[in-house]
Design an enzyme around this catalytic site. Structure first.
Site, mmCIF file in Angstrom:
data_model
loop_
_atom_site.group_PDB
_atom_site.id
_atom_site.type_symbol
_atom_site.label_atom_id
_atom_site.label_comp_id
_atom_site.label_asym_id
_atom_site.label_seq_id
_atom_site.Cartn_x
_atom_site.Cartn_y
_atom_site.Cartn_z
ATOM 1 N N ASP A 199 3.690 4.469 17.604
ATOM 2 C CA ASP A 199 2.253 4.527 17.873
ATOM 3 C C ASP A 199 1.949 4.308 19.361
ATOM 4 O OD1 ASP A 199 -0.402 4.742 17.320
ATOM 5 O OD2 ASP A 199 -0.627 2.741 16.480
ATOM 6 N N HIS A 208 2.729 12.692 23.165
ATOM 7 C CA HIS A 208 3.661 12.924 22.059
ATOM 8 C C HIS A 208 5.021 13.391 22.594
ATOM 9 C CE1 HIS A 208 0.542 12.043 19.296
ATOM 10 N NE2 HIS A 208 -0.153 13.160 19.482
ATOM 11 N N LEU A 226 24.914 7.290 12.921
ATOM 12 C CA LEU A 226 23.557 6.797 12.645
ATOM 13 C C LEU A 226 22.854 7.820 11.773
ATOM 14 C CD1 LEU A 226 20.995 5.005 13.420
ATOM 15 C CD2 LEU A 226 20.614 6.656 15.256
#
Ligand code: FPP
Length: 267
Positions: free
Chosen positions: A39, A56, A150
Site C-alpha cells: 500500500d 505502481h 521462494l
C-alpha cells in the site's frame, strides 16, 4: 561433511548496509510465510508530482527487490496483494495501467526470477481478468513449477470474502451431491477449498503506508498471523524495514489461543 543448513545460516556473515541486522533470535525464527499489502503507491507518486501509475511501477520494482530479501533471509513463501476485487472501482485508466504493469513485470523479470529460483503462483478470481493477464499467469506458473527457492504468490483480483464464498459454494455442492454431511463439516474442509490450499497460513503480515486494517486480505488464513504496520509507503519499504519487521516478529510469543512455548515448558 557439509554443515546443516540452519547452522550454516547462523554462521553466514550478515550483510551490513542498513545499520540494522537480523538478531540471533530472528535468525532462529524466520517466518516461513510473509504476506504484504503493498500500500501507498498512490501517495508515493503524489508526493513527487507523478501520475499514480508511476507509483505502481515503483511498487512493482520494489516487489522484485523484496523477493531477493525473502530469498536472502530464507523465507519460503510470500503472498503479496497486488489487485483487490474492490480495485475495479478505481478510474479505468488506473485499472488498465495495473493490468499492463502486471504483464510488463513478467516480461521484464522472468529471466531473473528464473535464475533466483522463484516459483510463481496466483490467487483470486483469475477467469475475470483480461486474457493477456491470464496468459501471463499461465506461462509464469507452468514455467516455474520446478523452482523451489521462494514461492511468490500474487493475489490479483483477490478478495478474502470472495474466497470464502467460493469455498462455501463448493462445499454446498458436495452436500447436495451427498458427498458431505453438514454436521461433518470442519475447518479443514474450508481450508482445502481456498485458492491455494497447500500454501501454509501467513506467519507475518506486513502493511506499510500507515493504514491499520486488513482490507479483505487473507481473512481465513490470517486467524493467527502476527501483524507489522509502518508509516513508510510501499515503494520506500526497504531491506531495513523488512529486518525490523522480522526482528519484531521473532520477539513475540505466539500462543495460538493456548500457551506460548515457554509457558508450556518448551524451548
Ligand atoms: C495500493 O496502493 C496498491 C495497489 C492497489 C496496487 C499494488 C500493485 C503494485 C505494487 C504493482 C504490483 C505489480 C505486479 C506486477 C504484481 P494505493 O494505490 O492504494 O496507494 P495510496 O493508498 O497511497 O493511494
Amino acid at each position: 561433511m557439509a554443515l546443516p543448513e540452519a547452522i550454516f545460516k547462523l554462521l553466514k556473515p550478515r550483510r551490513k548496509a542498513s545499520g540494522i541486522e537480523l538478531t540471533r533470535e530472528a535468525m532462529a525464527n524466520i517466518p516461513r510465510h510473509v504476506a504484504v499489502i503493498m500500500d501507498g503507491n498512490g501517495r508515493w507518486a503524489r508526493k513527487r508530482g507523478l501520475p499514480r501509475r508511476s507509483g505502481h511501477s515503483a511498487g512493482a520494482e520494489n516487489l522484485h527487490e523484496f523477493c531477493q530479501w525473502c530469498i536472502e533471509f530464507g523465507i519460503s513463501y510470500t503472498t503479496v496483494f497486488a489487485f483487490s476485487t474492490e480495485n475495479w472501482q478505481r478510474p479505468q485508466q488506473e485499472v488498465d495501467s495495473l493490468m499492463k504493469l502486471f504483464v510488463e513485470f513478467f516480461a521484464r523479470y522472468e529471466e531473473e526470477l528464473a535464475a533466483e529460483g522463484v516459483r510463481l503462483r496466483f490467487c483470486g478470481e483469475i477467469a475475470e481478468l483480461p486474457q493477456s493477464v491470464q496468459e501471463t499467469m499461465r506461462k509464469a506458473e507452468t514455467s516455474s513449477l520446478q523452482r523451489n527457492t521462494l514461492q511468490l504468490v500474487i493475489a490479483f483480483n483477490y478478495g478474502g470474502r470472495r474466497e470464502i464464498v467460493k469455498a462455501t459454494r463448493e462445499l454446498l455442492t458436495d452436500c447436495q451431491a451427498g458427498e458431505l454431511e453438514p454436521e461433518e463439516l470442519t475447518e479443514e474442509h474450508i481450508s482445502a477449498r481456498l485458492y491455494l490450499p497447500d500454501v501454509p497460513d501467513p506467519d507475518l503480515i506486513i502493511r506499510p503506508s500507515g493504514e491499520l486494517r486488513l482490507s479483505n486480505f487473507l481473512l481465513w488464513q490470517s486467524a493467527y498471523s502476527e501483524f507489522w504496520f509502518a508509516k513508510v509507503l510501499w515503494p520506500d519499504f526497504s531491506r531495513h524495514h523488512f529486518i525490523a519487521a522480522i526482528n519484531d516478529y521473532a520477539s513475540r510469543q505466539r500462543r495460538y489461543g493456548g500457551l506460548s512455548k515457554e509457558e508450556r515448558g518448551e524451548k
